[in-house]
Design an enzyme around this catalytic site. Structure first.
Site, PDB file in Angstrom:
ATOM      1  N   ASP A 200      -5.637  47.244 -95.088  1.00 47.43           N
ATOM      2  CA  ASP A 200      -4.957  46.362 -96.192  1.00 47.43           C
ATOM      3  C   ASP A 200      -3.492  45.787 -95.402  1.00 47.43           C
ATOM      4  O   ASP A 200      -2.665  46.703 -95.135  1.00 47.43           O
ATOM      5  CB  ASP A 200      -4.643  47.217 -97.268  1.00 47.43           C
ATOM      6  CG  ASP A 200      -3.938  46.325 -98.422  1.00 47.43           C
ATOM      7  OD1 ASP A 200      -3.578  45.183 -97.908  1.00 47.43           O
ATOM      8  OD2 ASP A 200      -3.851  46.863 -99.457  1.00 47.43           O
ATOM      9  N   ILE A 201      -3.614  44.866 -95.065  1.00 52.97           N
ATOM     10  CA  ILE A 201      -2.368  44.157 -94.059  1.00 52.97           C
ATOM     11  C   ILE A 201      -1.286  43.793 -95.015  1.00 52.97           C
ATOM     12  O   ILE A 201      -0.073  43.578 -94.291  1.00 52.97           O
ATOM     13  CB  ILE A 201      -2.762  43.007 -93.244  1.00 52.97           C
ATOM     14  CG1 ILE A 201      -3.550  41.857 -94.038  1.00 52.97           C
ATOM     15  CG2 ILE A 201      -3.547  43.443 -92.173  1.00 52.97           C
ATOM     16  CD1 ILE A 201      -2.740  40.956 -94.788  1.00 52.97           C
TER      17      ILE A 201
ATOM     18  N   LYS B 237       2.326  30.367-101.615  1.00 50.73           N
ATOM     19  CA  LYS B 237       1.936  29.554-100.367  1.00 50.73           C
ATOM     20  C   LYS B 237       3.093  28.557-100.101  1.00 50.73           C
ATOM     21  O   LYS B 237       3.572  28.336 -99.076  1.00 50.73           O
ATOM     22  CB  LYS B 237       0.653  28.515-100.825  1.00 50.73           C
ATOM     23  CG  LYS B 237      -0.643  29.280-100.690  1.00 50.73           C
ATOM     24  CD  LYS B 237      -0.831  29.694 -99.320  1.00 50.73           C
ATOM     25  CE  LYS B 237      -2.464  30.371 -99.658  1.00 50.73           C
ATOM     26  NZ  LYS B 237      -2.657  31.090 -98.056  1.00 50.73           N
TER      27      LYS B 237
ATOM     28  N   TYR C 156      -0.391  31.493-106.940  1.00 51.05           N
ATOM     29  CA  TYR C 156      -1.013  31.187-105.461  1.00 51.05           C
ATOM     30  C   TYR C 156       0.022  29.949-105.151  1.00 51.05           C
ATOM     31  O   TYR C 156       0.284  29.991-103.766  1.00 51.05           O
ATOM     32  CB  TYR C 156      -2.334  30.614-105.760  1.00 51.05           C
ATOM     33  CG  TYR C 156      -2.973  30.000-104.464  1.00 51.05           C
ATOM     34  CD1 TYR C 156      -3.516  30.888-103.488  1.00 51.05           C
ATOM     35  CD2 TYR C 156      -3.260  28.576-104.365  1.00 51.05           C
ATOM     36  CE1 TYR C 156      -3.974  30.421-102.191  1.00 51.05           C
ATOM     37  CE2 TYR C 156      -3.630  28.094-103.154  1.00 51.05           C
ATOM     38  CZ  TYR C 156      -4.169  28.892-102.271  1.00 51.05           C
ATOM     39  OH  TYR C 156      -4.982  28.446-101.112  1.00 51.05           O
TER      40      TYR C 156
ATOM     41  N   LEU D 104     -12.745  30.467 -93.763  1.00 51.46           N
ATOM     42  CA  LEU D 104     -11.685  29.935 -92.762  1.00 51.46           C
ATOM     43  C   LEU D 104     -11.515  31.085 -91.856  1.00 51.46           C
ATOM     44  O   LEU D 104     -11.400  30.609 -90.336  1.00 51.46           O
ATOM     45  CB  LEU D 104     -10.322  29.528 -93.388  1.00 51.46           C
ATOM     46  CG  LEU D 104     -10.465  28.206 -94.140  1.00 51.46           C
ATOM     47  CD1 LEU D 104      -9.099  27.885 -95.072  1.00 51.46           C
ATOM     48  CD2 LEU D 104     -10.484  26.891 -93.133  1.00 51.46           C
TER      49      LEU D 104
ATOM     50  N   ASN E 289      -4.144  34.688 -92.405  1.00 50.89           N
ATOM     51  CA  ASN E 289      -4.852  33.824 -93.279  1.00 50.89           C
ATOM     52  C   ASN E 289      -5.563  34.453 -94.410  1.00 50.89           C
ATOM     53  O   ASN E 289      -5.907  33.951 -95.466  1.00 50.89           O
ATOM     54  CB  ASN E 289      -6.178  33.638 -92.358  1.00 50.89           C
ATOM     55  CG  ASN E 289      -7.409  32.820 -93.087  1.00 50.89           C
ATOM     56  OD1 ASN E 289      -7.352  31.653 -93.311  1.00 50.89           O
ATOM     57  ND2 ASN E 289      -8.369  33.840 -93.355  1.00 50.89           N
TER      58      ASN E 289
END
Length: 322
Positions: A92-93, A194, A190, A38, A119
């Protein structure tokens, strides 16, 4: 230029080239996790609409291990070959330094920042009874902290701009998932991360509105490294050359629009995007209610709750539930 950024030409600070075609002409856009799936589709779509793109990707494996500059730099080269402008960032954000250098790369290379697309992510799927704490922490870190830190540093820049009398027309697009909206069996870490991103989106949209920043989220369904194994049958590309419903490129037009000035006034919203369908998600809203005007007894509260449930809409099914 940040030590984490890749090589390549680009206008210096303050330079603003003649706008090209597209709804994102002149805008500078960061896409995290932009090297594959994506993120790659979003980065290419923004560039096609005239944006200058900072493509961030650590180049980690599907489980978050390892690192490589190849994915981010490969997308940069694709964009440049098509006549667009882009630069790579390999940091590495989910670390303060990596997130800060990401924003710095955009500012030092292109002189501004207009849109942040969060993302980046990976999976470590386990049933809850088999889910190790390390796997929980790693997934929550990259998805949730990896949204928070770039958002924090970008927002600090936009607040400074606003206070200096240069109110931004800035956008943030966060990435949730159907797993965050409805849950997904075997993906407790996950799904939790999210779902938390949705809460962060709502808070950020309220807090940053005063600085001219809009914040929205998407819950995409598309073929990526994370989905093509878990949902192999539904994610497969058609063999007859028909419409590829699960191609990640199907999601990107909405993401580009949300990151452009054309979406002015849209903030604090969550959209599902899949194939050719866009859905506005309406989130938690009060349903049936009963008020005794005094404290309930336990059995009495249960009886009231059952009556209310009989009038309530059923919940969305959890993905993978039997």
């Amino acid at each position: 230029m940040s030590a984490d950024s890749g090589p390549g030409p680009g206008p210096g600070p303050g330079l603003d080239p003649e706008p090209g075609p597209g709804i994102c002409a002149r805008r500078v856009v960061i896409v995290t996790g932009g090297g594959r799936g994506l993120g790659r589709a979003h980065a290419r779509a923004y560039a096609a609409e005239g944006a200058r793109v900072v493509v961030n990707d650590l180049g980690a494996g599907l489980d978050g291990s390892g690192a490589s500059g190849d994915p981010a730099q490969g997308v940069v080269e694709e964009i440049r070959a098509a006549g667009g402008e882009a630069i790579a960032h390999y940091g590495d954000i989910a670390t303060p330094d990596g997130a800060a250098s990401l924003v710095t790369t955009a500012l030092e290379t292109y002189g501004r920042l207009d849109t942040l697309v969060n993302n980046a992510g990976f999976l470590r799927d386990r049933m809850l009874v088999n889910l190790d704490e390390d796997d929980w922490d790693a997934v929550v870190r990259v998805h949730l902290k990896g949204h928070f830190l770039p958002l924090k540093h970008a927002a600090a820049h936009w607040r400074t701009e606003c206070k200096a009398g240069r109110e931004p027309r800035a956008c943030v697009v966060n990435t949730s998932s159907g797993a965050g909206l409805s849950g997904s069996v075997g993906q407790g870490n996950y799904s939790a991360a999210k779902a938390a991103i949705l809460g962060l989106t709502l808070v950020a949209s309220a807090e940053l509105a005063a600085y001219g920043v809009r914040v929205n989220a998407i819950a995409p369904a598309a073929r990526t490294r994370m989905t093509e194994r878990t949902f192999a049958d539904t994610m497969a590309a058609p063999v007859d050359g028909g419409f590829d419903a699960m191609a990640p490129e199907n999601v990107s037009p909405l993401v580009v629009w949300l990151g452009s000035e054309a979406s002015a006034g849209v903030t604090g919203r969550v959209f599902e995007a899949e194939a050719g369908r866009i859905t506005v998600m309406e989130g938690w809203r009060p349903g049936p209610s009963a008020d005794k005007g005094a404290r309930w007894g336990a059995a009495e509260a249960g009886e009231a709750a059952l009556k209310l449930l009989s009038r309530a809409e059923p919940p969305q099914p959890v993905y993978g539930a039997r």
